[in-house]
Scaffold this motif. Sequence first.
Motif, mmCIF file in Angstrom:
data_model
loop_
_atom_site.group_PDB
_atom_site.id
_atom_site.type_symbol
_atom_site.label_atom_id
_atom_site.label_comp_id
_atom_site.label_asym_id
_atom_site.label_seq_id
_atom_site.Cartn_x
_atom_site.Cartn_y
_atom_site.Cartn_z
ATOM 1 N N GLY A 157 0.274 -7.199 20.343
ATOM 2 C CA GLY A 157 -0.735 -6.925 21.357
ATOM 3 C C GLY A 157 -0.856 -8.034 22.380
ATOM 4 O O GLY A 157 -1.114 -7.773 23.563
ATOM 5 N N LEU A 158 -0.664 -9.278 21.950
ATOM 6 C CA LEU A 158 -0.867 -10.407 22.849
ATOM 7 C C LEU A 158 0.412 -10.851 23.557
ATOM 8 O O LEU A 158 0.347 -11.332 24.699
ATOM 9 C CB LEU A 158 -1.442 -11.597 22.066
ATOM 10 N N LEU A 159 1.564 -10.715 22.900
ATOM 11 C CA LEU A 159 2.784 -11.305 23.433
ATOM 12 C C LEU A 159 3.701 -10.312 24.145
ATOM 13 O O LEU A 159 4.532 -10.724 24.959
ATOM 14 C CB LEU A 159 3.572 -11.987 22.305
ATOM 15 N N ILE A 160 3.602 -9.041 23.833
ATOM 16 C CA ILE A 160 4.493 -8.053 24.435
ATOM 17 C C ILE A 160 3.728 -7.301 25.511
ATOM 18 O O ILE A 160 2.768 -6.581 25.208
ATOM 19 C CB ILE A 160 5.042 -7.071 23.378
ATOM 20 N N ALA A 186 -2.684 0.399 14.546
ATOM 21 C CA ALA A 186 -4.111 0.478 14.882
ATOM 22 C C ALA A 186 -4.520 -0.699 15.764
ATOM 23 O O ALA A 186 -5.265 -0.543 16.738
ATOM 24 C CB ALA A 186 -4.948 0.513 13.610
ATOM 25 N N VAL A 187 -4.011 -1.879 15.431
ATOM 26 C CA VAL A 187 -4.351 -3.079 16.204
ATOM 27 C C VAL A 187 -3.745 -3.001 17.603
ATOM 28 O O VAL A 187 -4.418 -3.205 18.614
ATOM 29 C CB VAL A 187 -3.867 -4.347 15.477
ATOM 30 N N VAL A 188 -2.447 -2.697 17.668
ATOM 31 C CA VAL A 188 -1.761 -2.639 18.954
ATOM 32 C C VAL A 188 -2.306 -1.492 19.806
ATOM 33 O O VAL A 188 -2.528 -1.646 21.021
ATOM 34 C CB VAL A 188 -0.244 -2.468 18.743
ATOM 35 N N GLY A 189 -2.522 -0.345 19.183
ATOM 36 C CA GLY A 189 -2.995 0.810 19.941
ATOM 37 C C GLY A 189 -4.364 0.592 20.554
ATOM 38 O O GLY A 189 -4.588 0.899 21.733
#
Length: 324
Positions: A158-161, A214-217
């Motif tokens: 989530g933070l790097l891509i 769930a986190v990335v979405g």
Amino acid sequence: MDTTQRALAVGVGAALLQALMLIAFAWPAANIAPRDLPIAVTGPQADLVVGQLAERSPGAFDVSRPADEAAARAAIEDRDVYGAIVTGDGPPRVLIASAASPAVAQQLTQIGQQLSGGPAARVDDVVAADSDDPRGTAFGAMVLPLALSGIAAGVLLGLLIPTIGGKALGLATFGVVGGLLSMEVIQGWMSLVPGPYLVLAAVAGLVSFAVSGAVVGLSAAIGRAGIGIAALTMLLVGNPFSAATSAPELLPKPWGAIGQLLPPGAAASLLRSVAFFDGAGASGPLAVLVIWAVAALTLLGVGALRTRPANEPATAAPIPVTTG
């Protein structure tokens, strides 16, 4: 807010989070008790045993009445019940399934001793836990790393891509490689669970994808706040109420049922079904994990729509043409 105020706020917030984590993890463990726990009672003295159970522990058991011992064993193997009490000539006998829940198996053994009136009731483990992990301690311990690694992967992606396509590729890669490696460690090296390696690896991969997805979405759909919401949900609700070391029916209501609707709880139930019960009872937890995986992809799609206007190149303004 100056540096002193910010430091005080962070310290208080961290202390509150610590207290919340203590409550989330310690409270369920301190309130382990059967609540509508499915068991079977059969034999000529079944009515007497059912009455004794209802008198001693009202509301603790959801008792079914199979026709005979063979039917009771089948119900255990199909994951319809956790165990059975068989009556007949002599003291009642107890059928358990330590693979389904060592904690429940221990409680049913104690109940059998109380009913028999002797120091040792006859106990038959119909579906036994792995011989390398007879108490299920290692099995329960492996669910937390699966969830934590999924949270970590989701935070990093989530933070790097920056792109949605890159996030989706990272999720797929983590699911496939993580599933294969985790089962190589759990089954190949530690020998903690039996069952088909590729099927178990697919389950572990689906769990990894569901948690990290769930986190990335959520981060893609609503921003960085989504990372905290998803991570805390998995950590403070999903893990302590997963029932990986007990059973959903041993946890306070309705948290045992809620835990089965989150990836860690569904993971524990699905791994038990695949490893020990030839897939019996797998449809429910499998559906939960698939729904979470589909929801993750849907949220990524929402994130793509959300970020598209910002990523589109601005149209160059027309240059006015002047004539002399």
